[in-house]
Design a protein around this motif. Structure first.
Motif, short mmCIF file in Angstrom:
data_model
loop_
_atom_site.label_atom_id
_atom_site.label_comp_id
_atom_site.label_asym_id
_atom_site.label_seq_id
_atom_site.Cartn_x
_atom_site.Cartn_y
_atom_site.Cartn_z
N LYS A 269 0.81 -1.21 0.00
CA LYS A 269 0.00 0.00 0.00
C LYS A 269 0.85 1.27 0.00
CE LYS A 269 -4.53 -1.23 1.75
NZ LYS A 269 -5.51 -1.07 2.84
N ASN A 270 1.88 1.26 0.82
CA ASN A 270 2.61 2.51 0.96
C ASN A 270 3.64 2.74 -0.14
OD1 ASN A 270 4.59 0.74 1.62
ND2 ASN A 270 4.72 1.29 3.80
N THR A 271 3.67 1.83 -1.14
CA THR A 271 4.51 2.11 -2.30
C THR A 271 3.67 2.41 -3.54
OG1 THR A 271 4.67 -0.23 -2.89
CG2 THR A 271 6.38 0.67 -1.45
N SER A 272 2.38 2.51 -3.34
CA SER A 272 1.51 2.83 -4.47
C SER A 272 1.34 4.34 -4.57
CB SER A 272 0.12 2.20 -4.25
OG SER A 272 0.24 0.81 -4.10
N SER A 273 1.19 4.80 -5.80
CA SER A 273 0.85 6.21 -5.96
C SER A 273 -0.67 6.33 -5.91
CB SER A 273 1.37 6.75 -7.29
OG SER A 273 0.63 6.21 -8.35
N THR A 274 -1.13 7.41 -5.34
CA THR A 274 -2.56 7.59 -5.14
C THR A 274 -2.98 8.96 -5.65
OG1 THR A 274 -2.55 6.19 -3.19
CG2 THR A 274 -4.42 7.66 -3.43
N GLN A 275 -4.11 8.97 -6.30
CA GLN A 275 -4.66 10.22 -6.81
C GLN A 275 -6.16 10.22 -6.52
OE1 GLN A 275 -4.60 12.57 -11.08
NE2 GLN A 275 -4.44 10.37 -11.05
N THR A 276 -6.66 11.31 -6.00
CA THR A 276 -8.09 11.40 -5.71
C THR A 276 -8.69 12.57 -6.48
OG1 THR A 276 -7.85 10.41 -3.52
CG2 THR A 276 -9.82 11.74 -3.90
N ILE A 277 -9.76 12.27 -7.18
CA ILE A 277 -10.47 13.26 -7.97
C ILE A 277 -11.86 13.44 -7.37
CG2 ILE A 277 -11.30 13.87 -10.28
CD1 ILE A 277 -8.28 13.47 -10.08
N ARG A 278 -12.29 14.65 -7.22
CA ARG A 278 -13.65 14.87 -6.70
C ARG A 278 -14.64 14.83 -7.85
NH1 ARG A 278 -13.87 18.77 -2.04
NH2 ARG A 278 -13.04 16.85 -1.16
N LEU A 279 -15.61 13.95 -7.73
CA LEU A 279 -16.60 13.81 -8.79
C LEU A 279 -17.86 14.63 -8.52
CD1 LEU A 279 -16.36 9.93 -9.27
CD2 LEU A 279 -15.43 11.68 -10.78
N GLY A 280 -18.18 14.82 -7.24
CA GLY A 280 -19.39 15.56 -6.93
C GLY A 280 -19.67 15.56 -5.45
N ARG A 281 -20.77 16.20 -5.10
CA ARG A 281 -21.21 16.27 -3.70
C ARG A 281 -22.61 15.68 -3.61
NH1 ARG A 281 -19.38 21.94 -1.10
NH2 ARG A 281 -20.91 21.24 0.42
N ILE A 282 -22.90 15.09 -2.47
CA ILE A 282 -24.22 14.49 -2.30
C ILE A 282 -24.95 15.06 -1.11
CG2 ILE A 282 -23.53 12.31 -3.40
CD1 ILE A 282 -23.51 11.15 -0.47
N ASP A 283 -24.44 16.18 -0.56
CA ASP A 283 -25.08 16.71 0.64
C ASP A 283 -26.40 17.40 0.33
OD1 ASP A 283 -23.34 18.41 -0.70
OD2 ASP A 283 -23.09 19.74 1.00
N ASP A 284 -26.54 17.92 -0.88
CA ASP A 284 -27.82 18.51 -1.22
C ASP A 284 -28.83 17.40 -1.47
OD1 ASP A 284 -28.89 21.39 -2.33
OD2 ASP A 284 -29.89 19.68 -3.29
N LYS A 285 -30.01 17.60 -0.99
CA LYS A 285 -31.04 16.56 -1.12
C LYS A 285 -31.27 16.17 -2.58
CE LYS A 285 -35.86 15.61 0.18
NZ LYS A 285 -35.58 14.37 0.89
#
Lengths: 415, 198
Positions: free
Chosen positions: A200-216
C-alpha cells in the motif's frame, strides 16, 4: 414470488436512439443477457479466494462462466438482497440492495476493522496490456447516513498473491458529503520475495472529486460510471477514462493505472465500509447497485455501456401511448401501449408492463398483479427482438373520471 | 430599393411565399356516417375525445348532425357547445357526449381536429353506437387516432361506419394580421423584383 432473471432491457418514454456500435457479448458483453443468476436469497460468502478461480492468465479473452455471473462478498452482519427497490424503476429490473452493517467488535475475533456487502462480476479478470470497458451504477438513497470514512461503492480491483494487500486501481468512493474517484498504481513486482514488492505505501494515489451528495437533490438518484481502462503498470503506458452520468470526468493517456498481477483486474460494486472507527454497532449503510456491465476492446463508444445503465437506458424501449375510449356502461377507459425494442439486444420473456403512478381512484382492471403498489400486465408474447414491437391493452376503472396518467415501464423477469 | 441584392430579395420572397402558402393549407375534416341498418328500436350515438394525462393538447369539433336523433342524452366533461349545433371536445379532461337515436337509419356528422403539435401521448376521437343492451361493437364503430406529428389515423367498422375525408376551404380561420402583413410583403417584393429586372 420468484426472483427475476438478469436480463437486458426495459424502459419508458423516450425517443433516443439505440447505440450504433455493438458490444461484443462473447468476450464480455452485457452480462445481463446470460442465464438466470443470481437467484435469491444470495448466500454470504467468506471465501474471497474464490475470486481468483477460473481466470485465464494467458488468454486474450475472458470467456464467461454463464451459470454463475456473480460472486458475493458479504461480511459479518452485513446483508445483500436482490429485488425491486428504490431505483429499480430507472433500472428497469431488480437490483442489488447492499447494506454494510457495523458489526459488534466483541462478537468477532479478530476484531473487525471494516465490513462490506458487495458483488463481483465473475470471470471478468483483465490483464495489463488489455483494454476493458466497465459500467457500474449506484443509487444513493436520501437516507444515506453520511460517514467520515471511505465507503467504496464501486471498484476495479486487482488480483494479488495472498500476502500482498493493496487498494484497488480504481475506486468510486463516498466520503462524507463527497463522491470521489481514487486511482492507485505501482510498477513494482508482485512477488513478495522481491525486496521492493508492491504494498500500500509504495503505491501512488490520486483522488479526484466527482461531486457532492449533501444537497437533497443529489440523492435518491443514480450515479452511473462508465470506464475505459487500458490496463498497464508500466510507466508511460496505459490509459483510463471515466464518464459519470454521461459526462467525461477523467481522461488520462500514457499513464499507468494498475499493478503487476497474475490474474488481472476485476469489477465489484456494493457498499464497502473501509473503517469502523467510532461507528455504532448495528448502524446500516444501505445503497443500491445495478448490474456490472462489461465490454471488450471492440467497443467503440462509451454510449454502448451508458445506454444500458439506469442513467442512460431511457432510449432502449420506445413507448407510444394511444388515446382512450370510454365505456359508458362499465365506466371503464381503455387504451393501448405500443412497445418497441430499440436496443440492439433481444428482451427475453417474460416481459412485464408496469404502470406506477396511477392517480388515486384509478385502477388497472386487467392487471396481472401488483408489485410495490403498482399494477403490471404480463405481455403474452415471447422475446421482443431488436426492432420488434408489442402492444398492451390497458383498461382502467376510473369512477371519479380523473385524468389518467402513469409512468410506463417495461420490466423483464417474473415476480 | 436598388441597394437590395438579388440574393436578399429572393430570400425574403421565399420567406413571404412560404408564409402565404401556410395560409392556404387545408384543415383536417371528415364526414362520418354511422349506419344502423338492420337494427331497430331505441339506441344511442356516443362521442368521446380522450387521452392520457400526458396527451398532447388537441381539440375536436363535431357539427352538422343529421339523422333521427332523439331528445335524451348527456354531455359531460370537457365538451362545449350544444347539440345539434357545434360540439367542441377538448382532450384536457374526461368527456363524453351521447344522444338517443332511433336505430335503423344513418346518422351523420362532420368532425375536424386541431392536431396536437407538442410532444405527448395520443388522443382518440371515438364514435360508439349502442342499442338498449349496450354497444353494438367492442371497438368503436369509428375512431380517429391523433398522434403528435403524424397524420390522423382513421379506423372504421365497415358494417356500421363510413368515413370520408373532406377538404376544407383554404382559410377556415381568420389569419393573424402579421400573416397578412408577411404575405403582402411577399407580393410587394415580387413587384419590386420584377421592376428591378426591367
Amino acid at each position: 414470488m420468484t426472483l427475476p432473471r438478469i436480463l437486458l432491457s426495459a424502459a419508458f418514454v423516450a425517443a433516443a436512439s439505440a447505440a450504433h456500435a455493438q458490444v461484443n457479448i462473447w468476450t464480455s458483453g452485457p452480462i445481463t443477457v446470460f442465464g438466470s443468476s443470481p437467484s435469491g436469497p444470495l448466500p454470504n460468502s467468506t471465501a474471497v479466494a474464490t475470486f481468483h478461480q477460473g481466470y485465464q492468465p494467458n488468454g486474450d479473452r475472458n470467456p464467461r462462466y454463464l451459470d454463475n455471473l456473480y460472486l458475493t462478498d458479504v461480511r459479518y452482519t452485513s446483508t445483500l438482497e436482490w429485488g425491486f427497490f428504490p431505483g429499480s424503476m430507472q433500472a428497469g429490473h431488480a437490483i442489488f440492495k447492499s447494506t454494510a452493517i457495523v458489526p459488534s467488535a466483541s462478537s468477532y475475533t479478530p476484531t473487525p476493522t471494516s465490513t462490506r456487502s458487495e458483488v463481483v462480476a465473475r470471470w471478468s479478470y483483465t490483464h495489463n496490456g488489455k483494454r476493458r470497458w466497465y459500467a457500474i451504477s449506484v443509487f444513493i438513497p436520501d437516507s444515506w447516513p453520511f460517514v467520515q470514512h471511505d465507503v467504496v461503492v464501486g471498484q476495479l480491483h486487482t488480483q494479488q498473491p495472498g500476502t500482498i494487500t493493496v487498494s484497488p486501481p480504481v475506486a468510486v468512493v463516498l466520503h462524507d458529503k463527497y463522491l470521489n474517484l481514487t486511482l492507485q498504481t505501482s510498477e513494482l513486482s508482485n512477488d513478495p520475495n522481491v525486496a521492493s514488492h508492491i504494498e500500500k505505501n509504495t503505491s501512488s494515489t490520486q483522488t479526484i472529486r466527482l461531486g457532492r451528495i449533501d444537497d437533497k437533490s443529489a440523492r435518491d438518484k443514480w450515479y452511473c460510471f462508465v470506464m475505459q481502462a487500458d490496463w498497464s503498470n508500466t510507466p508511460g503506458l496505459g490509459g483510463f477514462k471515466m464518464w459519470m452520468n454521461g459526462v467525461l470526468k477523467y481522461d488520462a493517456i500514457n499513464a499507468m493505472n494498475s499493478y503487476q498481477s497474475d490474474g488481472g483486474n476485476y469489477a465489484k460494486t456494493g457498499a464497502y465500509l473501509t473503517s469502523l472507527q467510532d461507528l455504532t454497532p448495528g448502524t446500516p449503510y444501505t445503497m443500491y447497485n445495478d448490474y456490472i456491465y462489461l465490454a471488450d476492446a471492440n467497443t467503440t463508444s462509451e454510449n454502448d455501456l451508458y445506454n444500458l445503465t439506469p442513467c442512460g437506458r431511457t432510449g432502449s424501449v420506445a413507448v407510444v401511448q394511444s388515446g382512450l375510449t370510454f365505456n359508458r356502461f362499465t365506466s371503464q377507459y381503455t387504451g393501448t401501449v405500443s412497445l418497441t425494442n430499440r436496443s440492439g439486444y433481444p428482451m427475453t420473456k417474460p416481459l412485464q408492463f408496469m404502470l406506477p403512478g396511477l392517480p388515486a381512484g384509478v385502477t388497472l382492471a386487467n392487471k396481472t398483479g401488483d408489485l410495490g403498489g403498482a399494477p403490471y400486465v404480463t405481455l403474452p408474447n415471447a422475446t421482443l427482438e431488436p426492432g420488434a414491437s408489442a402492444t398492451v391493452t390497458t383498461t382502467f376503472d376510473n369512477p371519479g373520471k380523473a385524468a389518467i396518467g402513469y409512468t410506463p415501464v417495461l420490466y423483464t423477469g417474473s415476480y | 430599393m436598388t441597394h437590395l441584392t438579388p440574393k436578399l430579395v429572393r430570400t425574403l420572397l421565399a420567406c413571404a411565399l412560404t408564409a402565404a402558402a401556410g395560409l392556404a393549407q387545408a384543415g383536417v375534416s371528415y364526414h362520418v356516417d354511422v349506419d344502423s341498418t338492420g337494427h331497430t328500436g331505441p339506441g344511442s350515438l356516443e362521442l368521446t375525445f380522450l387521452g392520457l394525462a400526458n396527451a398532447a393538447p388537441a381539440s375536436a369539433t363535431a357539427s352538422g348532425f343529421t339523422g333521427l336523433f332523439g331528445t335524451d342524452g348527456d354531455q359531460q366533461g370537457s365538451v362545449t357547445g350544444s347539440f345539434p349545433g357545434q360540439l367542441v371536445f377538448n382532450n384536457g379532461g374526461a368527456n363524453d357526449f351521447w344522444r338517443s337515436v332511433t336505430l335503423g337509419g344513418v346518422f351523420g356528422f362532420d368532425v375536424d381536429f386541431d392536431l396536437p403539435i407538442a410532444a405527448g401521448a395520443n388522443t382518440t376521437f371515438a364514435v360508439m353506437l349502442a342499442d338498449a343492451a349496450g354497444y353494438l361493437t367492442v371497438a368503436p364503430v369509428a375512431a380517429f387516432e391523433l398522434a403528435p406529428g403524424s397524420a390522423v389515423a382513421v379506423s372504421a367498422d365497415p358494417t356500421y361506419a363510413r368515413v370520408a375525408a373532406v377538404t376544407l376551404e383554404p382559410a377556415r380561420s381568420v389569419p393573424e394580421p402579421a400573416s397578412w402583413k408577411l404575405a403582402g410583403s411577399g407580393l410587394l417584393l415580387m413587384g419590386v423584383l420584377r421592376r428591378l429586372r426591367r
